[in-house]
Design a protein around this motif. Sequence first.
Motif, PDB file in Angstrom:
ATOM      1  N   SER A 171       0.948  -1.167  -0.014  1.00 20.93           N
ATOM      2  CA  SER A 171      -0.135   0.077  -0.048  1.00 20.93           C
ATOM      3  C   SER A 171       0.879   1.145   0.080  1.00 20.93           C
ATOM      4  O   SER A 171       2.189   1.336   0.173  1.00 20.93           O
ATOM      5  N   THR A 172       0.192   2.397  -0.431  1.00 23.43           N
ATOM      6  CA  THR A 172       0.920   3.708  -0.199  1.00 23.43           C
ATOM      7  C   THR A 172       1.721   3.952   0.860  1.00 23.43           C
ATOM      8  O   THR A 172       2.734   4.411   0.919  1.00 23.43           O
ATOM      9  N   VAL A 173       0.848   3.581   2.017  1.00 27.05           N
ATOM     10  CA  VAL A 173       1.693   4.017   3.350  1.00 27.05           C
ATOM     11  C   VAL A 173       2.789   3.318   3.733  1.00 27.05           C
ATOM     12  O   VAL A 173       3.859   3.484   3.956  1.00 27.05           O
ATOM     13  N   HIS A 174       2.566   1.792   3.299  1.00 28.59           N
ATOM     14  CA  HIS A 174       3.689   1.029   3.383  1.00 28.59           C
ATOM     15  C   HIS A 174       4.701   1.207   2.554  1.00 28.59           C
ATOM     16  O   HIS A 174       5.995   1.084   2.969  1.00 28.59           O
ATOM     17  N   ILE A 175       4.700   1.588   1.496  1.00 25.69           N
ATOM     18  CA  ILE A 175       5.732   2.162   0.620  1.00 25.69           C
ATOM     19  C   ILE A 175       6.578   3.175   1.023  1.00 25.69           C
ATOM     20  O   ILE A 175       7.873   2.950   1.040  1.00 25.69           O
ATOM     21  N   PHE A 176       6.034   4.008   1.741  1.00 29.07           N
ATOM     22  CA  PHE A 176       6.791   5.021   2.361  1.00 29.07           C
ATOM     23  C   PHE A 176       7.615   4.641   3.557  1.00 29.07           C
ATOM     24  O   PHE A 176       8.599   5.141   3.875  1.00 29.07           O
ATOM     25  N   ARG A 177       7.155   3.716   4.300  1.00 27.53           N
ATOM     26  CA  ARG A 177       7.532   3.172   5.276  1.00 27.53           C
ATOM     27  C   ARG A 177       8.762   2.358   4.985  1.00 27.53           C
ATOM     28  O   ARG A 177       9.977   2.293   5.537  1.00 27.53           O
ATOM     29  N   LEU A 178       8.539   1.599   3.762  1.00 28.74           N
ATOM     30  CA  LEU A 178       9.820   0.549   3.117  1.00 28.74           C
ATOM     31  C   LEU A 178      10.937   1.748   2.862  1.00 28.74           C
ATOM     32  O   LEU A 178      12.153   1.528   3.120  1.00 28.74           O
ATOM     33  N   TRP A 179      10.433   2.785   1.949  1.00 26.37           N
ATOM     34  CA  TRP A 179      11.699   3.624   1.573  1.00 26.37           C
ATOM     35  C   TRP A 179      12.318   4.333   2.757  1.00 26.37           C
ATOM     36  O   TRP A 179      13.548   4.498   2.504  1.00 26.37           O
ATOM     37  N   GLN A 180      11.547   4.776   3.728  1.00 26.39           N
ATOM     38  CA  GLN A 180      12.329   5.340   4.782  1.00 26.39           C
ATOM     39  C   GLN A 180      13.211   4.254   5.515  1.00 26.39           C
ATOM     40  O   GLN A 180      14.424   4.621   6.041  1.00 26.39           O
ATOM     41  N   LYS A 181      12.763   3.222   5.612  1.00 24.02           N
ATOM     42  CA  LYS A 181      13.677   2.239   6.355  1.00 24.02           C
ATOM     43  C   LYS A 181      14.843   2.102   5.294  1.00 24.02           C
ATOM     44  O   LYS A 181      15.939   1.835   5.809  1.00 24.02           O
ATOM     45  N   PHE A 182      14.671   1.855   3.955  1.00 23.09           N
ATOM     46  CA  PHE A 182      15.939   1.774   3.172  1.00 23.09           C
ATOM     47  C   PHE A 182      16.915   2.909   3.335  1.00 23.09           C
ATOM     48  O   PHE A 182      17.962   2.995   3.324  1.00 23.09           O
TER      49      PHE A 182
END
Length: 731
Positions: free
Chosen positions: A206-217
């Motif tokens: 989901s869009t929210v999880h994409i942002f979480r994954l990008w921030q973790k990266f």
Amino acid sequence: MSFHAANAAVSPPLPTPDGPEESQNRKRHPCVLCQQRKVKCDRSDPCANCVKARVECVSPTTLPPRRRKKRFPEAELLARLRKYEDHLRSYGADIDAINADGPNAGLQSASTTTPTIKISTSPLDGTTPEPIKSLSIRRSLKNVENNLSRGLNQEFRDAEELLQGSSEDEMFENPISRTYDGIDEYGSDIVFPSPASEDLRDLHPSTVHIFRLWQKFLDSVNPLVKIFHAPTVQQQVLDATADLDNVPKEMETLMFGIYSMAISSFADYECLQIFGESKATLLKRYHSGARLACQRAGLLRSSDLTTLQGYVLYLMSCLNFTIDPRSLFCLTGIAVRIAQRMGLTCDGTAYGLSPFQVEMRRRLWWQILLLDTRVAELSGAGSTVLNHHWTTKLPSNVNDSDLFPDMRDTPQEHPGATEMVFVLHRCEVANLAKQLQDKDLPLVVKDEAITALENKLEKTYVQYCDQSIPFHLVTVLMVKLATAKVRMLPRHPQLMANISQIGTEERDYLFRLSLSCLENHNKLMALPSLEKFMWFVLTNSPMPAMVHLLCVMRYQTTGELADRAWELFEWRFENQNRKFKESQFWRRNKDSLIHLAIANLTVKAWEAREKAFVAMQQPIPVTPNFIKQQQQQLAAKRPPKSTGTGSSVGTDATPPSTTTTGIGMGEQFAGSCQWFNSAASDPNQGFDVIPGVMTSDNQQMGWDFWTDLMEPTNPMYFGDGVGVPAQQTYL
């Protein structure tokens, strides 16, 4: 005014006819204007075309003869010599010294001078290669945007140029490549099988999880990898997230590579808390999406930099043994081949590319080199990349804020610690490891080169690091670990036939180096501030140092060094059990053959220590808890004892004699520490260029080593002659 009168008013005066011979010459040759316009001349004086154009009709015979440019063969010869000298310099030849001392100076100096290893004292050292001026190369780069180069060799480009000829018609542009592009089948199914019915859109989070994954990266992966320009990619991720149904194929491949690496850096409990699913489930989904995205992007015939970046990130996320390392070794070879085809082995300045493109190519190539070396070690094969020649320079010591796609000038490198400090120290060690492959180099030369590298890393990077910053702290510890491991390369105990031939000072030095590796890696695992980098720490364990210590500790049972080694092992195993016992990775691999073999070596070393204290009539040390746990684990895995005589093979913990015949320490090392040998005769030999990357010989830290370690005839075998099926797993 009549037409004839007007014509007479504006026409130039007619020339007076010369003699009959000149008149015949004028009639014999078309005039200059008609020749230039390539029209038929009536050869009159003046001709009808000149009269109509109202210009003077000039015969070519009246013009002075054109002076031909005299060609000197010497110029062509000198140009060729300069070209050959440039190529020789790229291979390290000192042309000036050869020219000064005569034609045979190079051969004489090669036979009389001790070989050396050159370590640059500054990251800014090095000459800038002259830009390639070949028309064929510039034409191949003419319409390239992100992929930078179609990666075609000179002969291929020249063939396409000849086929295109001088035509400017787009129909004939790049005829060979476009013909290949028209072939429907390119062999991707054998690597990435097509799913029956799977929509790539459904595999995106989901869009929210994409942002979480990008921030973790950005927090956990990007500082240790730096494979692309994060600000540029961030904007591309935002644009793609706004319309996931129309994401470019290349960008979609990169996004799934980012997803995979981000999930790999999460702890198991974090995945459950944030995403509501297990880490294994998420990895499986995003790995499937990455493979499907690579297939749709045409990875095998693509020359797109973004596609290759995504593929390399996908391979990095598989270092936690979600894929068999033997298969991963083959998949990594694909990345190496694509990089070679794209010309990443040649520095981008030679193609006249922009500074931003040059930097992105450097970052990607060095990550591929480091990845290939690591996977080669895990798979039991030698790295092939280190045996190739490349001219790609190290990435620049700059921050991402110093770079932008439209920049015209090369960024000024910083003298201190930047965002690239972690990646650069790994590249520096890898660069030295390539030079250490020369088995003709004396040990003293290798030691001097390693010392020079250690001083360079200290002066260029480490002294500027603030260890209160987690990123700088992990860099300092990994530099210490890397330099200790690279010092172990020339000191492989297998080179000595028996322990009696090794001096006490040399044995203690190698022991201390192994202790340094283990101690620094223990700190990396134990420090809470480095939790976000644990994905890298766990996949780069100093296995050679551990095995070397456990082997030596069966003989060096007492003393200050032995006591320190047991303290480090107790710290390591207890910390490991406390932090990772609940993780799926630990539960899946705790009973693997490698873990059992390590446990067996540890128990045997401890039993030898106990017997030594008994022989000295001293109190036996209290058995640590981790030794008890390993004894129980081995007892549970040991098959029922048979009534034959084979059960006594692995029960004696007494160290073999180092002075009598039989299996001495030297012979034991030869069967258990093969990867330390840096005197490479095999062109496929790998090297320990980064923490966890071990050198290789005909036998490496793969199947063969562990199979031999568990042989019934080996004193370290924990069972009674019945081995455990070999599998490739890792600590």
